[in-house]
Structure formats: C-alpha cells, structure tokens
Enzyme design. Structure first.
Site, mmCIF file in Angstrom:
data_model
loop_
_atom_site.group_PDB
_atom_site.id
_atom_site.type_symbol
_atom_site.label_atom_id
_atom_site.label_comp_id
_atom_site.label_asym_id
_atom_site.label_seq_id
_atom_site.Cartn_x
_atom_site.Cartn_y
_atom_site.Cartn_z
ATOM 1 N N ARG A 94 -13.805 -8.651 1.604
ATOM 2 C CA ARG A 94 -12.052 -8.270 1.406
ATOM 3 C C ARG A 94 -11.209 -9.471 1.440
ATOM 4 O O ARG A 94 -10.157 -10.297 0.788
ATOM 5 C CB ARG A 94 -11.360 -7.058 1.434
ATOM 6 C CG ARG A 94 -11.785 -5.809 1.439
ATOM 7 C CD ARG A 94 -11.745 -5.325 0.898
ATOM 8 N NE ARG A 94 -9.908 -5.015 0.407
ATOM 9 C CZ ARG A 94 -9.047 -4.416 0.478
ATOM 10 N NH1 ARG A 94 -9.951 -3.234 1.039
ATOM 11 N NH2 ARG A 94 -7.890 -4.101 0.663
ATOM 12 N N HIS A 111 -7.653 0.809 -6.783
ATOM 13 C CA HIS A 111 -7.610 0.439 -5.262
ATOM 14 C C HIS A 111 -8.287 -1.664 -6.159
ATOM 15 O O HIS A 111 -9.292 -1.616 -5.094
ATOM 16 C CB HIS A 111 -8.346 0.937 -4.296
ATOM 17 C CG HIS A 111 -8.497 0.281 -2.723
ATOM 18 N ND1 HIS A 111 -7.462 -0.916 -2.374
ATOM 19 C CD2 HIS A 111 -9.199 0.628 -1.783
ATOM 20 C CE1 HIS A 111 -7.653 -0.903 -1.374
ATOM 21 N NE2 HIS A 111 -8.653 -0.750 -1.217
ATOM 22 N N CYS A 156 -16.526 1.939 -0.159
ATOM 23 C CA CYS A 156 -15.039 0.733 0.451
ATOM 24 C C CYS A 156 -14.438 0.897 1.983
ATOM 25 O O CYS A 156 -14.337 0.484 2.710
ATOM 26 C CB CYS A 156 -13.965 1.301 -0.471
ATOM 27 S SG CYS A 156 -13.170 3.034 0.306
ATOM 28 N N ASP A 160 -17.392 7.662 -1.962
ATOM 29 C CA ASP A 160 -15.782 7.512 -1.309
ATOM 30 C C ASP A 160 -15.524 8.329 -0.663
ATOM 31 O O ASP A 160 -16.630 10.006 -0.982
ATOM 32 C CB ASP A 160 -14.929 7.280 -2.140
ATOM 33 C CG ASP A 160 -13.963 6.326 -1.841
ATOM 34 O OD1 ASP A 160 -13.256 6.227 -0.056
ATOM 35 O OD2 ASP A 160 -12.540 6.747 -2.047
ATOM 36 N N ARG A 170 1.359 -0.656 -0.260
ATOM 37 C CA ARG A 170 0.405 0.340 -0.072
ATOM 38 C C ARG A 170 1.049 1.123 0.248
ATOM 39 O O ARG A 170 1.751 1.146 0.895
ATOM 40 C CB ARG A 170 -0.893 0.276 1.061
ATOM 41 C CG ARG A 170 -1.905 1.557 1.578
ATOM 42 C CD ARG A 170 -2.580 1.083 2.343
ATOM 43 N NE ARG A 170 -4.396 0.982 1.959
ATOM 44 C CZ ARG A 170 -5.026 0.575 2.294
ATOM 45 N NH1 ARG A 170 -5.174 1.835 3.743
ATOM 46 N NH2 ARG A 170 -6.483 -0.250 1.934
ATOM 47 N N GLN A 199 -10.064 -3.970 -3.615
ATOM 48 C CA GLN A 199 -11.888 -3.738 -2.744
ATOM 49 C C GLN A 199 -12.842 -3.752 -3.983
ATOM 50 O O GLN A 199 -13.897 -4.557 -3.586
ATOM 51 C CB GLN A 199 -11.183 -2.285 -2.467
ATOM 52 C CG GLN A 199 -12.755 -1.142 -1.856
ATOM 53 C CD GLN A 199 -12.692 -1.892 -0.869
ATOM 54 O OE1 GLN A 199 -12.163 -1.505 0.059
ATOM 55 N NE2 GLN A 199 -14.654 -2.585 -0.660
HETATM 56 N N1 NVA Z 1 -9.871 7.278 -1.665
HETATM 57 C C1 NVA Z 1 -9.763 6.170 -0.140
HETATM 58 C C2 NVA Z 1 -9.999 4.670 0.061
HETATM 59 C C3 NVA Z 1 -9.900 4.311 1.533
HETATM 60 C C4 NVA Z 1 -9.846 3.034 1.230
HETATM 61 C C5 NVA Z 1 -7.977 6.832 -0.359
HETATM 62 O O1 NVA Z 1 -7.407 7.204 -0.630
HETATM 63 O O2 NVA Z 1 -7.751 7.299 1.291
HETATM 64 N N1 CP Z 2 -11.245 0.235 2.248
HETATM 65 C C1 CP Z 2 -9.778 -0.297 2.752
HETATM 66 O O1 CP Z 2 -9.079 -0.535 1.962
HETATM 67 O O2 CP Z 2 -9.490 -0.263 4.064
HETATM 68 P P1 CP Z 2 -8.386 0.217 4.940
HETATM 69 O O3 CP Z 2 -8.159 1.398 4.451
HETATM 70 O O4 CP Z 2 -9.453 -0.243 6.287
HETATM 71 O O5 CP Z 2 -7.894 -0.551 4.896
#
Ligand code: NVA
Ligand code: CP
Length: 326
Positions: free
Chosen positions: A306, A129, A278, A238, A102, A132
């Site tokens: 997930r 992502h 998500c 989101d 990540r 997800q």
């Molecule tokens: N768009 C959000 C998704 C979190 C799972 C982010 O990148 O923070």
């Molecule tokens: N949706 C998702 O990826 O959640 P986290 O940021 O908690 O991993």
C-alpha cells in the site's frame, strides 16, 4: 484536475505508469536513495471510518516523498458535526496539495472531489477501494503472477503464467467492485464467486463488461467457489461484514458460511497460487488460519505495498497537475 476515485477513471497505460513509478520509487527507497518528489507538499487524510493500513501507509508515504500528512478524523472534524462537504472540501483544499478521503457513500467522495481545488484520492468508499487494488497488483507482479506490458518491461519482474487467473470468493462489495475495474481495465481473467444475494451491483458488472470488450478481460460471475478456484493463480477474499454493515452481521454469518477460503480451495487452485486479503481478516470466517498464515499467503507483502503503490499514485497525480515533474 485529476482525482483518483475509481480505477475506472484511468486508462490501462495510466494505471501502469503509476505502478511503474511505484516500482521505481520502492527500489530507490530500498537502496537508501532519497525520494523527495513531493517535497514541501501537504496531504490531508480525512477518515470517516476506521483504518490501520490506509492511515499508516499514506502518512508514511507522503513523509518519504518529502511531504507532510495531516490525519483528520471524523470525530474531530466539523464534518462529523454536520458541516457540509462543499465547505469542508473547499476550505481543506485551499490549504493542502492533495486530499485522501475514506468515507461511507461513494457519492460523498464524488461531492468532496467536485468542491476540492486539489486532487482527491479514494481511501475506501462503499463502492470502491482502488488503492488496495493497485497494491494487490504490485504484489502480484512481484510474485510473478503478472508481468505488465512494455511500461513495466524495464522492471525485473517476469510472469510465470501465460494467462493469469484471479478468483475472488465472498461479498460483492467494494473489493469485488474494485477487482472488476482492475481486471476489466488491465485485461485479465477474473472469476467472482458470491452468494446469490450478494453479487456486485449490475451497474459495476456492466461497466466491467464494457471495459472488457476493449481490454480482452474475461469476467466470470457465479456462486460456485470450486468452479472459480479451479486452476486459479490468485485466490482472494474479503470480510463478510464490511464497515457500516455491523447490524447485518448475524444474517451475513449464515449467508456466507459456505464462502470460506480453506485448504481445499487452495488445493483446487494452481499449485503456485498465492492468497491475498486486503485485511483486516477474520480467521475462521472468510479464511481459515491454515490458509492465511500458510506459505501461499502474501498478506503482509500486500499490505506493505500500500505504501509503495500510493506513492506512485501521489507522484503521478502531482505530475498530472503540473507541479513537480520527475
Ligand atoms: N470491505 C471492507 C474492506 C476493508 C479494507 C470494508 O469496506 O470494510
Ligand atoms: N485494507 C485496508 O484498507 O485496511 P485499513 O482498513 O486498515 O486501512
């Protein structure tokens, strides 16, 4: 070596194979049947950003497959002190069987994959992502929104709708881009409503339009939340402020204030529509409490999936890399 950096890296059949594996392994697990398909394997999980769902689902997922997960956070890794990606990727991959990353810029993930001798899985980047989205698709199958084609015909899931429509309302961010890839690869109708200055990047739209020519997907982009939600079977959104955008928060609160999923939007959708997010979610901003905590909301099932979707991905990648064949 196959990596999973974006849905666009795979054919429709490959994506359905992963989902099919996810469904089969989920069912085995629910019946108390052991699923040691990655017995003795190790998954490294590199987090340069916070996480709840991704961390728990990958760590539990690899354990349930008979393997072991190592959580590596940026604050502990030498990567966080400036060690270059090339060295980190080469060293970590020399000791483990798979790596989930990540990170901030998608280019970092691509570089990580270039220097890794094992499969790298995108656990979220600024561009995509994908894990997800596979969980979201699995949830939509289970809710009767979609049935996939022949590959999934052996599952008990049937679709209630002839041509399901997904409406995404909000930021043209990593989630919107991932929806574009999923819809355009699998061939369904995706309507995106984003404020004018927050539309997905042209390169991702072009990629989706190109895929859609083959898959028959219909991609609609507008700034009108009522137009996209009308008759839709899935409403999704989101956060207005993704990780790393905290300094834009004040401006974004202004720019997104008319992009909230509320009961009016849900009423404008199909009466059997579901709501997905998500997570993490911010009640009262991108979605009202009434919607996210209401009967149409499937957010907990979605987050739970997930675990299963990623097990399908890990087993599939392992099979591709010709280790254990199930
Ligand atoms: N768009 C959000 C998704 C979190 C799972 C982010 O990148 O923070
Ligand atoms: N949706 C998702 O990826 O959640 P986290 O940021 O908690 O991993």
């Amino acid at each position: 070596m196959r990596h999973f950096l974006t849905i666009n890296d795979f054919s429709k059949d490959e994506l359905l194979e992963m989902l099919s594996l996810a469904i089969a392994i989920k069912s085995q697990h629910a019946r108390g049947i052991a699923t040691p398909y990655l017995s003795g394997q190790t998954l490294a999980m590199v987090f340069e950003k916070s996480s709840t769902r991704t961390r728990v689902s990958f760590q539990v997922g690899i354990y349930q497959l008979g393997g072991f997960g190592i959580f590596l956070s940026n604050s502990d890794l030498q990567l966080g002190r400036g060690e270059i990606i090339r060295d980190s990727a080469a060293v970590i991959s020399s000791m483990v069987d798979m790596i989930m990353v990540r990170t901030h810029m998608h280019e970092r993930l691509e570089e990580f994959a270039r220097h890794s001798s094992v499969s790298v899985i995108n656990g979220l980047s600024d561009a995509f992502h994908p894990m997800q989205l596979l969980a979201d698709y699995l949830t939509m199958i289970e809710c009767g929104i979609f049935v996939s084609d022949a590959i999934l015909d052996s599952t008990p899931y049937k679709s209630k709708f002839h041509q399901p429509i997904v409406a995404y309302i909000g930021d043209g961010n990593n989630m919107a881009n991932s929806w574009l890839m999923l819809a355009s690869k699998l061939g369904f109708e995706l309507r995106l409503a984003c404020p004018k200055n927050y539309m997905p990047k042209q390169e991702f739209l072009a990629l989706a339009q190109d895929n859609a020519k083959k898959s028959g997907a219909k991609i609609i982009l507008t700034d009108d939340i009522y137009a996209v939600s009308h008759g839709a079977h899935v409403i999704t959104t989101d956060t207005w402020v993704s990780m790393g955008q905290e300094n834009e928060k004040k401006q974004r609160m202004q720019d997104f204030k008319n992009y909230r999923v509320d009961s009016e939007i849900m009423a404008n959708a199909d009466k059997e529509a579901i709501f997905l997010h998500c997570l993490p979610a911010y009640r009262g901003l991108e979605v009202t409490e009434e919607v996210i905590d209401g009967t149409q909301s499937k957010i907990i099932e979605e987050a739970h999936n997930r675990l299963h979707a990623q097990k399908g991905v890990m087993v599939w990648l392992n099979r591709q890399n010709k280790k254990n064949i199930i």
